[in-house]
Scaffold this active site. Structure first.
Site, PDB file in Angstrom:
ATOM      1  N   GLY A   8       0.770  -1.234   0.000  1.00 46.65           N
ATOM      2  CA  GLY A   8       0.000   0.000   0.000  1.00 46.65           C
ATOM      3  C   GLY A   8       0.802   1.285   0.000  1.00 46.65           C
ATOM      4  N   SER A   9       2.028   1.259  -0.534  1.00 49.42           N
ATOM      5  CA  SER A   9       2.769   2.531  -0.560  1.00 49.42           C
ATOM      6  C   SER A   9       2.096   3.530  -1.510  1.00 49.42           C
ATOM      7  CB  SER A   9       4.239   2.318  -0.934  1.00 49.42           C
ATOM      8  OG  SER A   9       4.363   1.924  -2.267  1.00 49.42           O
ATOM      9  N   HIS A  40       1.134   0.800 -13.283  1.00 52.39           N
ATOM     10  CA  HIS A  40       1.955  -0.380 -13.572  1.00 52.39           C
ATOM     11  C   HIS A  40       3.419   0.041 -13.714  1.00 52.39           C
ATOM     12  CE1 HIS A  40       2.807  -4.395 -14.961  1.00 52.39           C
ATOM     13  NE2 HIS A  40       3.611  -3.842 -15.852  1.00 52.39           N
TER      14      HIS A  40
HETATM   15  C1  GRF Z   1       3.320  -0.958  -7.621  1.00 56.48           C
HETATM   16  O1  GRF Z   1       4.602  -1.128  -8.165  1.00 56.48           O
HETATM   17  C2  GRF Z   1       2.296  -0.822  -8.713  1.00 56.48           C
HETATM   18  O2  GRF Z   1       2.791  -0.206  -9.853  1.00 56.48           O
HETATM   19  C3  GRF Z   1       1.955  -2.257  -9.009  1.00 56.48           C
HETATM   20  O3  GRF Z   1       1.957  -2.900  -7.748  1.00 56.48           O
HETATM   21  C4  GRF Z   1       2.860  -2.211  -6.885  1.00 56.48           C
HETATM   22  C5  GRF Z   1       2.098  -1.888  -5.620  1.00 56.48           C
HETATM   23  O4  GRF Z   1       2.938  -1.368  -4.618  1.00 56.48           O
HETATM   24  N1  GRF Z   1       0.701  -2.364  -9.707  1.00 56.48           N
HETATM   25  P1  GRF Z   1       2.321  -0.765  -3.282  1.00 56.48           P
HETATM   26  O5  GRF Z   1       1.459  -1.855  -2.644  1.00 56.48           O
HETATM   27  O6  GRF Z   1       1.513   0.436  -3.650  1.00 56.48           O
HETATM   28  O7  GRF Z   1       3.501  -0.444  -2.418  1.00 56.48           O
END
Ligand code: GRF
Length: 193
Positions: free
Chosen positions: A13-14, A110
């Site tokens: 969830g960053s 993505h």
């Molecule tokens: C991110 O790299 C996003 O681009 C991909 O999944 C990852 C999620 O990271 N779809 P986070 O959970 O938001 O840290």
């Protein structure tokens, strides 16, 4: 019109945190109505609860079938009066019921320059392929995996010396700037409608 935004996430969830901070600081002019996770153990749920954002979590298996899962998602979005959905590390394909309920209202981020390197290991794959650059894409979703109309892309050069982990960290920093900015431009268009 005050836009109501939901974030769907399955893991850390960053990007959710970046979006939430952007909402709090007014960079994103919307109400963060809901964080949904298909993974009841996902750390993102705690992060949302810590910030006082409403959370909902259920798995497809708890719903009986994929169709019932999708229908429950649609009802949830109606219940929370959600206008716009940001997928942020949501590890499932969105099915027809949800797509049809909110056409051009569901975005995804993505970590590659789509259509190159779709799927789960795009950062590792771009690094292993010896690419000179990769990037980040924000797009509207369709029924495919990491397909759908591209809204914005940012190029991230790959240095020969850096590890996958270092590249990943730089890509995440780009994501955390890009996603709120693109969301705000989509929200501004909705407000004009
Ligand atoms: C991110 O790299 C996003 O681009 C991909 O999944 C990852 C999620 O990271 N779809 P986070 O959970 O938001 O840290």
């Amino acid at each position: 019109m005050r836009v109501r935004l939901a974030v769907f996430a399955s893991g850390t969830g960053s990007n959710f945190v970046a979006i939430s901070q952007a909402v709090q600081s007014g960079i994103v002019d919307a109400d963060l109505a809901l964080l949904f996770s298909d993974n009841p153990e996902a750390p993102v749920l705690t992060r949302a609860q810590d910030q006082g954002i409403p959370t909902v979590s259920f798995t497809p298996s708890a719903c009986g079938s994929r169709l019932e899962y999708e229908q429950r998602l649609c009802s949830m979005l109606d219940e929370y009066a959600v206008d716009l959905v940001a997928l942020a590390g949501y590890m499932r394909i969105i099915g027809a019921p949800l797509l049809e309920s909110r056409p051009r209202r569901i975005l995804n981020i993505h970590p590659s320059l789509l259509p190159a390197f779709p799927g789960r290991n795009s950062i590792e794959d771009a690094h292993a392929a010896g690419m000179h650059a990769t990037g980040v894409t924000v797009h509207f979703i369709d029924e495919g995996v990491d397909t759908g109309p591209i809204i914005e892309q940012v190029v991230v050069p790959i240095s020969r010396e850096e590890s996958v982990e270092q590249l990943e960290e730089r890509i995440h920093k780009v994501e955390h700037r890009l996603y709120p900015a693109v969301l705000q431009s989509v929200i501004a268009n909705l407000q004009e409608d």
